[in-house]
Enzyme design. Structure first.
Site, PDB file in Angstrom:
ATOM      1  N   LYS A 155      13.967   7.502  11.574  1.00 26.48           N
ATOM      2  CA  LYS A 155      14.219   8.139  10.403  1.00 26.48           C
ATOM      3  C   LYS A 155      15.329   8.652   9.983  1.00 26.48           C
ATOM      4  O   LYS A 155      15.914   8.744   9.191  1.00 26.48           O
ATOM      5  CB  LYS A 155      13.019   8.888  10.117  1.00 26.48           C
ATOM      6  CG  LYS A 155      11.733   8.360   9.929  1.00 26.48           C
ATOM      7  CD  LYS A 155      11.796   7.079   8.741  1.00 26.48           C
ATOM      8  CE  LYS A 155      10.149   6.517   8.613  1.00 26.48           C
ATOM      9  NZ  LYS A 155      10.221   5.263   7.535  1.00 26.48           N
TER      10      LYS A 155
ATOM     11  N   TYR B  88       9.945   8.053  16.312  1.00 29.78           N
ATOM     12  CA  TYR B  88       9.795   8.282  14.773  1.00 29.78           C
ATOM     13  C   TYR B  88      10.920   9.019  14.228  1.00 29.78           C
ATOM     14  O   TYR B  88      11.803   8.536  13.252  1.00 29.78           O
ATOM     15  CB  TYR B  88       8.372   8.790  14.377  1.00 29.78           C
ATOM     16  CG  TYR B  88       8.192   8.664  13.045  1.00 29.78           C
ATOM     17  CD1 TYR B  88       7.749   7.395  12.201  1.00 29.78           C
ATOM     18  CD2 TYR B  88       8.172  10.098  12.200  1.00 29.78           C
ATOM     19  CE1 TYR B  88       7.700   7.335  10.883  1.00 29.78           C
ATOM     20  CE2 TYR B  88       7.739   9.823  10.810  1.00 29.78           C
ATOM     21  CZ  TYR B  88       7.778   8.716  10.151  1.00 29.78           C
ATOM     22  OH  TYR B  88       7.355   8.836   8.717  1.00 29.78           O
TER      23      TYR B  88
ATOM     24  N   SER C 256       0.653  -1.317  -0.052  1.00 27.54           N
ATOM     25  CA  SER C 256      -0.081  -0.116  -0.020  1.00 27.54           C
ATOM     26  C   SER C 256       0.935   1.197   0.042  1.00 27.54           C
ATOM     27  O   SER C 256       2.010   1.133   0.306  1.00 27.54           O
ATOM     28  CB  SER C 256      -1.069  -0.126   1.100  1.00 27.54           C
ATOM     29  OG  SER C 256      -0.301   0.092   2.189  1.00 27.54           O
TER      30      SER C 256
ATOM     31  N   VAL D 253       9.606  -7.372   8.596  1.00 24.04           N
ATOM     32  CA  VAL D 253      10.986  -7.023   8.860  1.00 24.04           C
ATOM     33  C   VAL D 253      11.884  -6.894  10.066  1.00 24.04           C
ATOM     34  O   VAL D 253      13.092  -6.637   9.951  1.00 24.04           O
ATOM     35  CB  VAL D 253      10.983  -5.438   8.286  1.00 24.04           C
ATOM     36  CG1 VAL D 253      10.342  -5.411   6.723  1.00 24.04           C
ATOM     37  CG2 VAL D 253      10.570  -4.309   8.866  1.00 24.04           C
TER      38      VAL D 253
END
Length: 259
Positions: free
Chosen positions: A169, A165, A15, A58
């Protein structure tokens, strides 16, 4: 890189940004394997593009190994990896409860989960894919493969509640150049995209006024990013042989406010 009849793996490919990238690669004649946990969406997309779906977590070595084994059995060794698998959460580092005034901090297990998926999961797939690419004969300029990672504008200007988050990143951004240097003598290029506010399934569920406010916050164009635009940049990074070791924002020039 000549894409026709090459093999690719797209993580998080069922998606959003991953699905758009899988479609774009397939349109170029690439044999695409989709790694994802969403079996229904992944299998439907694989059927649509003539690819293969592999149910992959993962965060698991065994699951990732099994996914690569299945993808390579179907299409041969991949020359392309696009890492889109990822997720997020939101919690302040520490604060007072609005309900009872008690002091709480960001749950460490929740912090670790985001790091494991977004950062370690990205590296796990990248390292295993790169090891496979080493078995390939080099092509033009000695190239064996190309890898594209997904970070976020939050890597550079994360908002309140985004400590986990943003850290995950920023880690993806921080490892891009060292990995490109690790793999330079083997002919494998590595780049990272930092998307801003994109029209993904997560935002599709938001109220229209929220979507409108987010779009208005983008300097230009004043709209949400389109997954196809992410895919276009990913293809440029893959096809352009001189594109290596770069982290590129794709965000309409937005700089995120504190909240």
């Amino acid at each position: 890189m000549d894409l026709a009849n090459t093999a690719a793996v797209v993580t998080g490919g069922a998606s959003g940004l991953g699905a758009a990238t899988a479609r774009a690669l397939a349109a170029k004649g690439v044999k695409v394997a989709i790694f994802d946990l969403q079996a229904d969406k992944g299998e439907a997309l694989a059927d649509e593009i003539g690819g293969v779906f592999c149910k992959v977590d993962v965060t698991s070595d065994d699951s990732v190994d099994a996914g690569f084994a299945a993808a390579r059995a179907a299409h041969g060794q991949e020359r392309i990896l696009v890492n889109c698998a990822g997720t997020g959460n939101a919690a302040k580092t520490a604060g007072r409860s609005k309900q009872d005034g008690s002091i709480k901090h960001f749950p460490l297990d929740a912090f670790d989960r985001i790091i494991q998926i977004n950062l370690v999961g990205t590296f796990r797939c990248l390292a295993k894919s790169a090891a496979g690419m080493l078995t390939l004969a080099p092509g033009e300029d000695g190239e064996r493969g190309a890898i594209v990672n997904t970070a976020s504008a939050a890597a550079e200007d994360g908002q309140m509640g985004q400590a986990a988050y943003s850290a995950s990143k920023a880690g993806v951004v921080g490892m891009t150049l060292p990995i490109a240097r690790d793999l330079m003598s083997e002919g494998i290029r590595v780049n990272t995209i930092l998307p801003g506010i994109f029209d993904t399934p997560l935002l599709a569920a938001a109220p229209q006024q929220v979507r409108d406010a987010l779009a208005a916050s983008v300097p230009f164009p004043k709209r949400l990013g389109r997954p196809e635009e992410f895919a276009a940049l990913a293809l440029t990074m893959i096809e352009c042989g001189y594109f290596n070791g770069e982290d590129v924002r794709l965000d309409g020039a937005i700089r995120m406010a504190p909240r």
